[in-house]
Design an enzyme around this catalytic site. Structure first.
Site, PDB file in Angstrom:
ATOM      1  N   GLY A  78      28.545 -45.204   1.130  1.00 15.64           N
ATOM      2  CA  GLY A  78      28.124 -44.078   1.832  1.00 15.64           C
ATOM      3  C   GLY A  78      28.881 -42.888   1.462  1.00 15.64           C
ATOM      4  O   GLY A  78      29.319 -43.077   0.378  1.00 15.64           O
ATOM      5  N   ALA A  79      29.334 -42.021   2.502  1.00 13.13           N
ATOM      6  CA  ALA A  79      29.992 -41.093   2.172  1.00 13.13           C
ATOM      7  C   ALA A  79      31.180 -41.016   1.584  1.00 13.13           C
ATOM      8  O   ALA A  79      31.866 -40.168   1.230  1.00 13.13           O
ATOM      9  CB  ALA A  79      30.163 -40.147   3.481  1.00 13.13           C
ATOM     10  N   SER A  82      28.740 -49.550  -3.148  1.00 12.56           N
ATOM     11  CA  SER A  82      28.769 -48.278  -2.632  1.00 12.56           C
ATOM     12  C   SER A  82      29.226 -48.156  -1.046  1.00 12.56           C
ATOM     13  O   SER A  82      28.754 -49.104  -0.463  1.00 12.56           O
ATOM     14  CB  SER A  82      27.223 -47.538  -2.867  1.00 12.56           C
ATOM     15  OG  SER A  82      26.403 -48.496  -2.078  1.00 12.56           O
ATOM     16  N   GLY A 110      32.145 -43.163  -0.613  1.00 11.83           N
ATOM     17  CA  GLY A 110      31.983 -43.049  -2.164  1.00 11.83           C
ATOM     18  C   GLY A 110      32.018 -44.591  -2.892  1.00 11.83           C
ATOM     19  O   GLY A 110      31.157 -45.258  -2.296  1.00 11.83           O
ATOM     20  N   GLY A 162      21.262 -44.933  -2.644  1.00 12.85           N
ATOM     21  CA  GLY A 162      21.815 -46.067  -3.664  1.00 12.85           C
ATOM     22  C   GLY A 162      21.037 -46.401  -4.639  1.00 12.85           C
ATOM     23  O   GLY A 162      21.567 -46.709  -5.970  1.00 12.85           O
ATOM     24  N   ASP A 163      19.606 -46.150  -4.690  1.00 10.53           N
ATOM     25  CA  ASP A 163      18.967 -46.336  -6.102  1.00 10.53           C
ATOM     26  C   ASP A 163      19.425 -45.148  -6.956  1.00 10.53           C
ATOM     27  O   ASP A 163      19.527 -45.308  -8.263  1.00 10.53           O
ATOM     28  CB  ASP A 163      17.275 -45.919  -5.677  1.00 10.53           C
ATOM     29  CG  ASP A 163      16.892 -47.090  -4.636  1.00 10.53           C
ATOM     30  OD1 ASP A 163      17.762 -48.123  -4.313  1.00 10.53           O
ATOM     31  OD2 ASP A 163      16.064 -46.802  -3.596  1.00 10.53           O
TER      32      ASP A 163
END
Ligand SMILES: Nc1ncnc2c1ncn2[C@@H]1O[C@H](COP(=O)(O)OP(=O)(O)O)[C@@H](O)[C@H]1O
Ligand SMILES: O=P(O)(O)OC[C@H]1O[C@](O)(COP(=O)(O)O)[C@@H](O)[C@@H]1O
Length: 321
Positions: free
Chosen positions: A224-225, A222, A227, A253-254
């Protein structure tokens, strides 16, 4: 519906603080505060239970402040298989400023008596038959060695139950060496394993493919923004997140991991599962807490999530994928 166990060795009460621009070293007035039972495995469990799966939560929970956890487990329909330990579960402060900047202050957690880990291992072993997946998430308390985490992964794998890992630092290094079935690091966490920055999708792809080749079947990176890159047995997809106003990235993230597991365990086509999970993670950052798929515009968020396949050529001007 799948049967899933999430393991949180170091849960936390999350103190979410909304404030104006933070002035360090001064008195700051907050706009709102909220205290919720959290920790990575518990957040993953919340999302999965909301999606209709049968979820058991386990790990190590301090007896002195367990009430909000027990309440949350009841409200979310989670089966409580936590081993109780003396003392308090840590409190993690999450400061959200206007503009979407979030500062996490995560505590170390309590000292864990050795017998509590033995009890946890025994309990985990007894629960493995009939499970579709185990998720081991979050940091380790200060006196739990990373090799213990690797031991848990080996144990689950030996029973042919898929085991997913989401942790960081030394625990991630040790856990990866035990070859979990799947892993969800963010780019910073995986960069530590790779030994160099992963600040482009290409770098994330290469690191994820390397982990596939080393025996980790599913690697979800992952960023963040920006993707998500998902490499599964050498074949990769990338999702670009929809643009959303950011209130709190805590739990994104979860939410992503839970959404991905939902897709995989429900047999959704890969592209659809990744789109669902990425849209759900974006939904989560618009408020405090995990993503909510029943929100009115969730279908729209999914439509705004772009998914494409990736190959090593995708970045060299060759095959656009
Ligand atoms: N600002 C954002 N806008 C849209 N989606 C986001 C944003 N921040 C996070 N997400 C979503 O949540 C996922 C997990 O966030 P990330 O910060 O990478 O993980 P972690 O919380 O584990 O550090 C991202 O891959 C993305 O899908
Ligand atoms: O165990 P760690 O790595 O300290 O992380 C704990 C924190 O992670 C969270 O589960 C949020 O995780 P994500 O933002 O990665 O989804 C919080 O609830 C908790 O405070």
């Amino acid at each position: 519906m799948a049967r899933i166990l999430t393991l949180t060795l170091n849960p936390a009460l999350d103190l979410a603080i909304q404030c104006g621009p933070l002035r360090l070293g001064e008195v700051n007035r907050t706009e709102s505060t909220r205290l919720d039972a959290g920790g990575k495995g518990i957040n993953v469990a919340r999302v999965l239970a909301g999606l209709g799966h049968e979820v058991t939560v386990s790990g190590l929970l301090g007896t002195d402040n367990e009430a909000p956890f027990v309440r949350a487990f009841g409200e979310c329909g989670l089966r409580d298989a936590f081993i109780r330990v003396p003392g308090e579960t840590r409190i993690n402060a999450k400061l959200s400023e206007p503009g979407g900047r979030v500062t996490d202050l995560n505590g170390p957690g309590p000292q864990i008596p050795a017998h509590a880990l033995d009890s946890l291992t025994e309990r985990l072993e007894s629960m493995l038959p009939g499970l579709d997946a185990v998720v081991i998430s979050g940091s380790l308390p200060p006196n739990v060695a990373p090799s213990k985490l690797a031991g848990l992964i080996f144990m689950v794998r030996a029973r042919q139950v898929p085991v997913w890992l989401d942790t960081s630092g030394a625990a991630l290094m040790s856990g990866l060496a035990a070859r979990p079935s799947g892993v969800k690091p963010n780019e910073t966490e995986l960069a530590e394993w790779a030994g160099h920055p992963l600040d482009t999708p290409e770098a994330r792809l290469q690191a994820a493919l390397r982990l596939n080749a080393e025996g980790v079947e599913d690697v979800i990176v992952s960023a963040g923004a920006e993707g998500v890159v998902w490499a599964q047995r050498g074949s990769a997809l990338m999702a670009t997140s929809p643009r959303v106003p950011v209130v709190s990235t805590v739990g994104a993230g979860d939410t992503l991991l839970a959404g991905m597991l939902h897709g995989i365990l429900s047999g959704l086509p890969r592209e659809r599962g990744l789109r669902f999970a990425t849209a759900l993670a974006a939904e989560s950052v618009r408020h405090v807490g995990v993503g909510e798929p029943r929100t009115a515009d969730f279908e729209q968020l999914q439509q705004q999530t772009l998914v494409r396949s990736l190959s090593s050529d995708s970045f060299t001007g060759g095959n656009p994928g």
